[in-house]
Design a protein around this motif. Structure first.
Motif, PDB file in Angstrom:
ATOM      1  N   ARG A   1      19.477  21.696  37.660  1.00 38.73           N
ATOM      2  CA  ARG A   1      20.837  21.289  38.048  1.00 38.73           C
ATOM      3  C   ARG A   1      21.681  20.991  36.817  1.00 38.73           C
ATOM      4  N   ILE A   2      22.918  21.458  36.883  1.00 37.14           N
ATOM      5  CA  ILE A   2      23.926  21.158  35.863  1.00 37.14           C
ATOM      6  C   ILE A   2      25.203  20.742  36.586  1.00 37.14           C
TER       7      ILE A   2
ATOM      8  N   ILE B   1      19.130  27.775  38.424  1.00 38.16           N
ATOM      9  CA  ILE B   1      19.983  26.625  38.102  1.00 38.16           C
ATOM     10  C   ILE B   1      21.142  26.530  39.098  1.00 38.16           C
TER      11      ILE B   1
ATOM     12  N   GLY C   1      19.003  13.600  33.108  1.00 38.63           N
ATOM     13  CA  GLY C   1      19.018  14.136  31.761  1.00 38.63           C
ATOM     14  C   GLY C   1      20.097  13.509  30.899  1.00 38.63           C
TER      15      GLY C   1
ATOM     16  N   TRP D   1      18.176  22.884  28.361  1.00 38.41           N
ATOM     17  CA  TRP D   1      17.349  21.719  28.624  1.00 38.41           C
ATOM     18  C   TRP D   1      17.248  21.360  30.108  1.00 38.41           C
ATOM     19  N   SER D   2      18.043  21.931  30.966  1.00 36.59           N
ATOM     20  CA  SER D   2      18.045  21.522  32.369  1.00 36.59           C
ATOM     21  C   SER D   2      16.811  22.029  33.093  1.00 36.59           C
TER      22      SER D   2
ATOM     23  N   SER E   1      22.539  10.632  32.047  1.00 39.88           N
ATOM     24  CA  SER E   1      23.150  11.236  33.226  1.00 39.88           C
ATOM     25  C   SER E   1      22.530  10.689  34.503  1.00 39.88           C
TER      26      SER E   1
ATOM     27  N   ALA F   1      23.079  22.546  27.872  1.00 37.96           N
ATOM     28  CA  ALA F   1      22.698  22.092  29.209  1.00 37.96           C
ATOM     29  C   ALA F   1      21.757  23.095  29.879  1.00 37.96           C
TER      30      ALA F   1
ATOM     31  N   GLU G   1      26.544  17.451  32.404  1.00 36.62           N
ATOM     32  CA  GLU G   1      25.298  16.732  32.664  1.00 36.62           C
ATOM     33  C   GLU G   1      24.214  17.720  33.076  1.00 36.62           C
ATOM     34  N   ASP G   2      22.977  17.339  32.779  1.00 32.68           N
ATOM     35  CA  ASP G   2      21.839  18.146  33.228  1.00 32.68           C
ATOM     36  C   ASP G   2      20.732  17.219  33.704  1.00 32.68           C
ATOM     37  N   ASP G   3      19.719  17.802  34.343  1.00 29.64           N
ATOM     38  CA  ASP G   3      18.580  17.027  34.859  1.00 29.64           C
ATOM     39  C   ASP G   3      17.347  17.227  34.004  1.00 29.64           C
ATOM     40  N   GLY G   4      17.569  17.483  32.727  1.00 30.87           N
ATOM     41  CA  GLY G   4      16.454  17.697  31.814  1.00 30.87           C
ATOM     42  C   GLY G   4      15.793  16.404  31.390  1.00 30.87           C
TER      43      GLY G   4
END
Length: 451
Positions: free
Chosen positions: A363-364, A326, A435, A359-360, A431, A356, A380-383
C-alpha cells in the motif's frame, strides 16, 4: 533614508504648492493695498478740489469756507477732516475736528497736490492731500493752504480683512491642490503598480511576459524587463541542456564502475569494492548536487499542480515488474499548487514515489491539502519504516539503511535540497500505514504565496 516615489512626488507637490500660494498671497495683498491706496488718493483729491471750490475771499480780505456736502466732515471724529490756513494765521478746521490742527509741511509749489500720511493729536493715522492756491488780486492776494484728511483705520481694516480672507481661501485651495496632487500621483504611478502586479504574475508563470499596454514613457522599461526574462529563459534552457548532457555522459561510466565494483566484490576483495563504491557514490552525489544547484539557481518562483504529475508517475511506476500488487490511495484537492515548475516537481515527486514503491509491502498513500497556515503533500507506505534516531541520517547524502536494495541513497538527499531551494521543508515521520511518511510542506508566508 529611502522614500517611496509617491511620497517624494507628494512632498515636491506640497513644497511647490506652498511656495506658489505664499507668493500669491503676498502679491494679492500688495496689489489690493495699492488698489485701496489709489482709491483713497482719488477720494482725497476729489474732496480737496471740492474744498477749493468752497473757499472764497470776502471784500474785507477774509476767507469764507462753504461746508462740503459730505456730512462726515460735520460729524465729530468721523475720520473725515479738512483744514484751511491763510498765510500764517490760525487754520480754519472742519466741525469734525476734535483735537489740535494737523501739523503739515507746506508744498513747495502752488497748485501741486501732495499726499502724505500723518498722525493726529489723538494718535490716529490719517492720509492727507494738500495744496496751495492763491486768491485775490494785488494787495488782497493771499496764499491759502488747504488740506483734506481721512482716517486710515478703515483702509487698514479693509486690507487686513482681505489678507485674512485670502489666507483662508488660499489654504482651502492648497488643500484641494494637495488632494488633486495625490490623485495625480496615484494615476501617474498606476503603470508602475501594473508592472509590479505583472512581474508577480510572471514569477509564477512559465514563459510569462509583461504586456505592452503601457504609456510610452514606461514602455522602454517593460521591453527591457521582457528582454531580461528572455535572456534568463534562454540561460535556463542552456543550463538544463548542459545538465542533461552531463548526466547522460556520466551515466555509462558510472554504470560500468558499478559493474566493476560487483566483480571486485565477487572476487573476494570486499575492502577494495567498498572503497570503489564510496568513490562512485561521491561522484554520483556531486553530479546530482550540481545538477540540482544549476536548476535551482536559474529558477524563478513558479507554481505547478501536483495532481497530474502524481497520476502520471503512478502509472509509470505501476508498469514496473513486481509492482502490480501495490494499492495506491491518492487523496488530493484539485488543484494542489506547489512552488516548482513541472520539470523539478516531477523529479522531486519521482524520487519520493520511487522510494515508496521500493520499500512498500502493498500500500502507498499520497495525501495533500492546504489551509491558511500551509500547503502540504505526503507520501506514505506500509514498509518497514525508519527508526526515529536514523531519520536525520537518511536525509544525509548517500546513506542507505539496506545495502541489498538497489540505489545510491541520494534520492531523499536531493529531494530535500530541492525542497529547501524552493522555500519548502521535507520531513520524515511514522506513517499510519506502518512505514515511513515523507511530508513536503510550504508555509503560507513563503515568498510564493500567490499559490
Amino acid at each position: 533614508m529611502k522614500l517611496s516615489l509617491s511620497l517624494r512626488l507628494l512632498l515636491a507637490a506640497a513644497m511647490t504648492t506652498a511656495i506658489a500660494l505664499v507668493a500669491t498671497a503676498i502679491v494679492f495683498n500688495f496689489l489690493f493695498r495699492l488698489y485701496f491706496e489709489d482709491r483713497a488718493r482719488d477720494e482725497l483729491e476729489t474732496y480737496l478740489i471740492q474744498l477749493s471750490g468752497n473757499v472764497s475771499a470776502t471784500a474785507e480780505g477774509t476767507i469764507e469756507v462753504t461746508p462740503i456736502p459730505d456730512p462726515r466732515f460735520n460729524q465729530v471724529l468721523s475720520g473725515y477732516y479738512w483744514q484751511v490756513q491763510i498765510d500764517d494765521a490760525e487754520p480754519l478746521l472742519s466741525p469734525s475736528f476734535w483735537a489740535a490742527p494737523l501739523e503739515l509741511a507746506r508744498p513747495q509749489t502752488a497748485g501741486l497736490i501732495t499726499f502724505i500720511d500723518v498722525t493726529t493729536g489723538s494718535g490716529d493715522a490719517v492720509a492727507v492731500a494738500s495744496w496751495i492756491i492763491t486768491m485775490g488780486d494785488g494787495d488782497t492776494r493771499k496764499e491759502v493752504f488747504l488740506a483734506v484728511a481721512i482716517d486710515r483705520a478703515d483702509l487698514d481694516m479693509s486690507v487686513s480683512r482681505f489678507t485674512t480672507n485670502s489666507v483662508f481661501w488660499l489654504g482651502i485651495l492648497g488643500l484641494f491642490l494637495m488632494i488633486a496632487s495625490w490623485f495625480q500621483v496615484r494615476l501617474g504611478l498606476k503603470p508602475l503598480q501594473k508592472i509590479q502586479s505583472e512581474i508577480a504574475h510572471v514569477s509564477h508563470t512559465p514563459n510569462g511576459r509583461l504586456s505592452s499596454d503601457y504609456p510610452s514613457e514606461v514602455l522602454p522599461l517593460v521591453e527591457e524587463v521582457n528582454q531580461l526574462l528572455n535572456v534568463n529563459a534562454e540561460a535556463l534552457e542552456r543550463a538544463r541542456s548542459r545538465a542533461g548532457d552531463l548526466a547522460h555522459g556520466l551515466k555509462t561510466p558510472l554504470t560500468i564502475m558499478h559493474g566493476i565494483e560487483r566483480k571486485v566484490r565477487r572476487s573476494g576483495q570486499d575492502k577494495l569494492a567498498d572503497d570503489l563504491m564510496t568513490e562512485v557514490t561521491s561522484i554520483q552525489h556531486i553530479v546530482e548536487r550540481e545538477l540540482a544547484s544549476t536548476r535551482d539557481s536559474q529558477q524563478a518562483l513558479l507554481k505547478c499542480d501536483a495532481g497530474p504529475i502524481i497520476d502520471r508517475l503512478r502509472k509509470a511506476l505501476g508498469r514496473q515488474p513486481g509492482t502490480e500488487h501495490i494499492q495506491w490511495q491518492i487523496d488530493l484537492p484539485r488543484p494542489l499548487y506547489l512552488p516548482f515548475d513541472e520539470y523539478d516537481l516531477t523529479e522531486l515527486l519521482g524520487n519520493l514515489l520511487d522510494n515508496a514503491v521500493k520499500w512498500s509491502g502493498s500500500r502507498i498513500a499520497v495525501r495533500g491539502g492546504q489551509d491558511q497556515m500551509q500547503v502540504y503533500l505526503s507520501v506514505e507506505d506500509d514498509g518497514p519504516g525508519i527508526p526515529k534516531e536514523e531519520r536525520d541520517a537518511v536525509l544525509a547524502r548517500g546513506t542507505r539503511l539496506d545495502p541489498d536494495q538497489p540505489g545510491t541513497g541520494l534520492g531523499l538527499s536531493i529531494a530535500q535540497r530541492m525542497a529547501e531551494a524552493h522555500g519548502c521543508a521535507l520531513s520524515l515521520d511514522q506513517s499510519d500505514l506502518g512505514g515511513v511518511k515523507v511530508c513536503l510542506i510550504r508555509p503560507s508566508d513563503a515568498p510564493s504565496d500567490g499559490i
